[in-house]
Design an enzyme around this catalytic site. Structure first.
Site, short mmCIF file in Angstrom:
data_model
loop_
_atom_site.label_atom_id
_atom_site.label_comp_id
_atom_site.label_asym_id
_atom_site.label_seq_id
_atom_site.Cartn_x
_atom_site.Cartn_y
_atom_site.Cartn_z
N GLU A 10 11.49 33.16 58.58
CA GLU A 10 12.94 33.21 58.81
C GLU A 10 13.39 34.51 59.45
OE1 GLU A 10 16.99 32.55 56.09
OE2 GLU A 10 15.04 32.77 55.12
N GLU A 15 23.37 26.66 52.59
CA GLU A 15 23.12 27.97 52.01
C GLU A 15 24.34 28.85 52.26
OE1 GLU A 15 19.03 30.21 51.85
OE2 GLU A 15 20.25 31.18 53.40
#
Length: 288
Positions: free
Chosen positions: A164, A265
């Site tokens: 990520e 998220e």
């Protein structure tokens, strides 16, 4: 004050399957109560950052409690972080940090075992911050070694390894602050293992905060996406509270052939997680 939520055309949203991140949503509740809360809100899938704080090797009893919370709620754990040390508020992963490397390696079989027991098919490995006094090349070499180990462990349970990019304002010492940087690491891991199971975790919020062209990210890297996460910018609240055009992005993801889940998220602008899902009608929340 609650932000005004822009109404989103759910035509594009309805084509995707969603998973709710229980490390940031429903955080007003104890961890073990969150899967049931997600189920009550209509979700059947969820994901987690590493849920045991700084403990790389939690007891079997602790793992069993977490496992029971998900199975009792009927919620599938779809994604799990390896040891990330996020609970410190500063650390953004451990795998490239020499002082923490052994903790990360000890965590690999634990995280993979927990994921396997819950049918979780995506494991996220945060890269870790640059450390003052340590050569960045040394950290990158260590990172590749540890990511190879993580990729192999994920492969053994039929899972993918996610890598990520974060945003520089919130993670100034984290070196992967662009899609290109994260994808470069993905490619290096796949070249080293020959497994092809390392993928890019595309978090549109982080990329937007870095000023990236989100349409170009989809155009250039959609074939490397292993997972997508969303929050609006600024604020990291639910879609419709900021400037990101999620109607367009979700449609573009579909057109690009992305069939994976979308991870929610974000921090609820409402202050109460259950009240932050107006943008996504209940009939679209259960995993397809």
């Amino acid at each position: 004050m609650r932000k005004r939520v822009k109404v989103i055309d759910v035509t594009a949203a309805s084509k995707h399957s969603y998973t709710v991140n229980l490390s940031i949503l429903f955080s007003e509740l104890p961890l073990l109560e969150r899967p049931a809360a997600a189920a009550a809100a209509g979700f059947t899938a969820a994901e987690l950052w590493w849920p045991f704080g700084l403990d790389a090797t939690p007891s079997q009893a602790e793992q069993d409690e977490l496992r029971k919370a998900f199975t009792d709620a009927g919620v599938q754990l779809t994604g799990l972080n390896f040891l990330d040390d996020i609970s410190t508020g500063v650390a953004k992963g451990t795998l490239s940090v020499p002082a923490d490397s052994e903790r990360f390696r000890a965590n690999i079989p634990v995280a993979a075992g927990l994921a396997d027991s819950l049918g979780t098919k995506a494991l996220n490995a945060l890269y870790g911050n640059r450390i003052e006094g340590v050569d960045p090349a040394e950290q990158d070499e260590l990172a590749l070694e540890n990511l190879v180990l993580a990729a192999k462990a994920a492969h053994e349970i039929g899972a993918i390894l996610l890598i990520e990019a974060l945003n520089k304002p919130e993670a100034p010492a984290y070196p992967l602050v662009s899609a290109a940087a994260a994808v470069e690491v993905v490619d290096k891991v796949n070249e080293a293992t020959g497994l092809g199971n390392a993928k890019f975790l595309c978090d549109f919020y982080h990329l937007a905060r870095n000023g990236e062209d989100l349409v170009a990210v989809i155009d250039n890297y959609a074939d490397r996406f292993g997972h997508v996460q969303i929050a609006d910018n600024p604020g990291r609240n639910e879609p419709g509270t900021g400037e990101i055009d999620y109607e367009d992005l979700l449609a573009r993801l579909t057109a690009a052939g992305y069939t994976g889940r979308i991870g929610l998220e974000y921090r609820p602008s409402t202050g109460v997680s259950a009240d932050s899902f107006e943008w996504l009608p209940r009939e679209h929340r259960a995993a397809k």
